[in-house]
Write a protein that holds these residues in place. Sequence first.
Motif, PDB file in Angstrom:
ATOM      1  N   GLN A 182       0.838  -1.213   0.000  1.00  0.00           N
ATOM      2  CA  GLN A 182       0.000   0.000   0.000  1.00  0.00           C
ATOM      3  C   GLN A 182       0.875   1.266   0.000  1.00  0.00           C
ATOM      4  O   GLN A 182       0.554   2.253  -0.668  1.00  0.00           O
ATOM      5  N   ILE A 183       1.960   1.221   0.745  1.00  0.00           N
ATOM      6  CA  ILE A 183       2.871   2.377   0.760  1.00  0.00           C
ATOM      7  C   ILE A 183       3.504   2.565  -0.624  1.00  0.00           C
ATOM      8  O   ILE A 183       3.628   3.693  -1.118  1.00  0.00           O
ATOM      9  N   ALA A 184       3.885   1.461  -1.267  1.00  0.00           N
ATOM     10  CA  ALA A 184       4.429   1.552  -2.631  1.00  0.00           C
ATOM     11  C   ALA A 184       3.397   2.180  -3.567  1.00  0.00           C
ATOM     12  O   ALA A 184       3.747   2.995  -4.437  1.00  0.00           O
ATOM     13  N   ASP A 185       2.114   1.817  -3.392  1.00  0.00           N
ATOM     14  CA  ASP A 185       1.056   2.423  -4.210  1.00  0.00           C
ATOM     15  C   ASP A 185       0.982   3.935  -3.990  1.00  0.00           C
ATOM     16  O   ASP A 185       0.800   4.712  -4.927  1.00  0.00           O
ATOM     17  N   MET A 186       1.095   4.369  -2.717  1.00  0.00           N
ATOM     18  CA  MET A 186       1.029   5.800  -2.410  1.00  0.00           C
ATOM     19  C   MET A 186       2.195   6.555  -3.060  1.00  0.00           C
ATOM     20  O   MET A 186       2.018   7.641  -3.617  1.00  0.00           O
ATOM     21  N   ILE A 187       3.385   5.976  -2.981  1.00  0.00           N
ATOM     22  CA  ILE A 187       4.568   6.616  -3.576  1.00  0.00           C
ATOM     23  C   ILE A 187       4.408   6.685  -5.097  1.00  0.00           C
ATOM     24  O   ILE A 187       4.663   7.722  -5.724  1.00  0.00           O
ATOM     25  N   TYR A 188       3.960   5.576  -5.687  1.00  0.00           N
ATOM     26  CA  TYR A 188       3.780   5.517  -7.143  1.00  0.00           C
ATOM     27  C   TYR A 188       2.800   6.597  -7.602  1.00  0.00           C
ATOM     28  O   TYR A 188       3.067   7.345  -8.546  1.00  0.00           O
ATOM     29  N   GLU A 189       1.668   6.697  -6.920  1.00  0.00           N
ATOM     30  CA  GLU A 189       0.640   7.662  -7.337  1.00  0.00           C
ATOM     31  C   GLU A 189       1.112   9.101  -7.136  1.00  0.00           C
ATOM     32  O   GLU A 189       0.841   9.970  -7.962  1.00  0.00           O
ATOM     33  N   THR A 190       1.848   9.343  -6.062  1.00  0.00           N
ATOM     34  CA  THR A 190       2.340  10.700  -5.809  1.00  0.00           C
ATOM     35  C   THR A 190       3.317  11.150  -6.892  1.00  0.00           C
ATOM     36  O   THR A 190       3.253  12.295  -7.367  1.00  0.00           O
ATOM     37  N   LEU A 191       4.190  10.243  -7.323  1.00  0.00           N
ATOM     38  CA  LEU A 191       5.245  10.627  -8.267  1.00  0.00           C
ATOM     39  C   LEU A 191       4.846  10.438  -9.733  1.00  0.00           C
ATOM     40  O   LEU A 191       5.316  11.167 -10.608  1.00  0.00           O
ATOM     41  N   ILE A 192       4.001   9.465 -10.024  1.00  0.00           N
ATOM     42  CA  ILE A 192       3.623   9.181 -11.409  1.00  0.00           C
ATOM     43  C   ILE A 192       2.302   9.859 -11.779  1.00  0.00           C
ATOM     44  O   ILE A 192       2.046  10.174 -12.931  1.00  0.00           O
ATOM     45  N   GLY A 193       1.460  10.084 -10.766  1.00  0.00           N
ATOM     46  CA  GLY A 193       0.165  10.707 -11.033  1.00  0.00           C
ATOM     47  C   GLY A 193      -0.922   9.727 -11.417  1.00  0.00           C
ATOM     48  O   GLY A 193      -2.005  10.131 -11.846  1.00  0.00           O
ATOM     49  N   GLU A 194      -0.645   8.423 -11.285  1.00  0.00           N
ATOM     50  CA  GLU A 194      -1.632   7.382 -11.555  1.00  0.00           C
ATOM     51  C   GLU A 194      -1.637   6.416 -10.374  1.00  0.00           C
ATOM     52  O   GLU A 194      -0.605   6.244  -9.714  1.00  0.00           O
ATOM     53  N   PRO A 195      -2.756   5.761 -10.116  1.00  0.00           N
ATOM     54  CA  PRO A 195      -2.780   4.795  -9.014  1.00  0.00           C
ATOM     55  C   PRO A 195      -1.791   3.659  -9.249  1.00  0.00           C
ATOM     56  O   PRO A 195      -1.570   3.244 -10.390  1.00  0.00           O
ATOM     57  N   GLY A 196      -1.185   3.160  -8.188  1.00  0.00           N
ATOM     58  CA  GLY A 196      -0.351   1.968  -8.286  1.00  0.00           C
ATOM     59  C   GLY A 196      -1.225   0.728  -8.272  1.00  0.00           C
ATOM     60  O   GLY A 196      -2.438   0.800  -8.058  1.00  0.00           O
ATOM     61  N   ALA A 197      -0.611  -0.425  -8.486  1.00  0.00           N
ATOM     62  CA  ALA A 197      -1.377  -1.683  -8.473  1.00  0.00           C
ATOM     63  C   ALA A 197      -0.608  -2.757  -7.722  1.00  0.00           C
ATOM     64  O   ALA A 197      -0.688  -3.936  -8.048  1.00  0.00           O
ATOM     65  N   PHE A 198       0.154  -2.345  -6.712  1.00  0.00           N
ATOM     66  CA  PHE A 198       0.952  -3.316  -5.959  1.00  0.00           C
ATOM     67  C   PHE A 198       0.113  -4.045  -4.911  1.00  0.00           C
ATOM     68  O   PHE A 198       0.322  -5.229  -4.680  1.00  0.00           O
ATOM     69  N   ALA A 199      -0.824  -3.339  -4.269  1.00  0.00           N
ATOM     70  CA  ALA A 199      -1.698  -3.971  -3.274  1.00  0.00           C
ATOM     71  C   ALA A 199      -2.888  -4.607  -3.991  1.00  0.00           C
ATOM     72  O   ALA A 199      -4.051  -4.247  -3.775  1.00  0.00           O
ATOM     73  N   THR A 200      -2.590  -5.544  -4.871  1.00  0.00           N
ATOM     74  CA  THR A 200      -3.610  -6.291  -5.603  1.00  0.00           C
ATOM     75  C   THR A 200      -3.165  -7.753  -5.652  1.00  0.00           C
ATOM     76  O   THR A 200      -2.083  -8.098  -5.173  1.00  0.00           O
ATOM     77  N   ARG A 201      -3.993  -8.577  -6.252  1.00  0.00           N
ATOM     78  CA  ARG A 201      -3.677 -10.011  -6.293  1.00  0.00           C
ATOM     79  C   ARG A 201      -3.766 -10.537  -7.721  1.00  0.00           C
ATOM     80  O   ARG A 201      -4.377  -9.911  -8.593  1.00  0.00           O
TER      81      ARG A 201
END
Length: 430
Positions: free
Chosen positions: A145-164
């Motif tokens: 979830q933290i990786a998703d937050m970092i990804y979205e902050t820097l890339i401007g799109e939601p991350g997809a790490f907290a998925t299955r």
Amino acid sequence: MQPLLRTLALIACLSCTMNAQAVLTIEITQGAAGALPIAIVPFSWTGAEPLPVDVAGIISADLQRSGRFSPLAVKDMVSRPTEAAQVNYRDWRMVGMDNLVVGRVTPQADGYMVQFQLLDVVRQTQLAGYTVNSDRAKLRWTAHQIADMIYETLIGEPGAFATRIAFVSEILEAGKRKYSLQVADSDGFNARPILKSAQPLMSPSWSPDGNRLAYVSFETGAAAIYAQDINTGRREIISFAKGLNNAPSWSPDGRKLALVLSKDGNPEIYVLDLAAKQLRRLTNNFAIDTEPVWTPDGAAIIFTSDRGGAPQIYRVAVGSGETTRLTFEGKYNSRPALSPNGKYMAFVHGTGNQFSIATIELANGNMQVLTNSQLDESPSFAPNGSMVIYATKEKDRGFLSAVSVDGRVRQRLILQEGQAREPAWSPYVR
């Protein structure tokens, strides 16, 4: 044998069993040039016992796996700050970092408090900072979830790490094939079987809330469609009609399933209202109509049909039944998957004996072939639309691969034992 025909042949025969905890390992086989430099400093920990997982390591691996980031190796870090006040920005600029992540994990009576700060090294400012409460069982998920937050902050799109991801594994034991429907985190960890069977399992499809899977099982000796809660294991039979029961696909609101039935003599696309148990036939053609997927607005279904003499992809309006052909390039196009925003379609594109994963931009028909291996199949988009996971084969061994939608980043997910196929990337879990 071509994938569509192979699938139909599989429906007609199959038998077997299951076992073992699957272990997936990820290899990044191609990264992207121009990835953002970032340092994720190991988080501090003040507890008496070692943490069960390396939070910073998981964040770093997630970001690197996306191909959009180039994390600095821990051995090359100039210092180990754990909060912004301890950071000497000049040192991090000198090693070429644009961004820095610092954090700490503090023991709590019922788990952990995880705090992190994302810092802009050049501007010397904080871009994001959060506190997340977690526990031993969820700490790896918290890191995603933290990786998703970092990804979205820097890339401007939601991350997809907290998925299955869901997939079917197959092993050979004492001369008998055994099957398992597995669910793993998006990085391949925590793979666990939600169903084991001596008979083949096929076509896993996620419900829109990410809590249930529909799939095809041959456990009774004939094809049947089931829906199963992945948390409780509770399942129900959805369709056990005469003939084929295949390729379930959830509607965007989770109230209906599209499925393929041959109860009237020919494989056709049907829509089942799950509450009312009402079945409606959507296609009516002498050809094989199969592999339905819903458009994000629920107004149409994309499917494969050989009604033109060879497998191609079509769209049928759920309301009117009006049908439109979508693919024209090449003699073989099948197994469609739509991006979450509905703008792109991934599919299997066949040329001679080679079957690759391609995408097409539906608005203008521009097509891009993303892979060049011999037998790729079953594409499925990440919920942020950035990657496509698919099954492939190399030296008769089946495994999973993923490719970014621009083709620049490639990964392989290797099952420690046996073969993996039919991946399905989950939506965001609600």
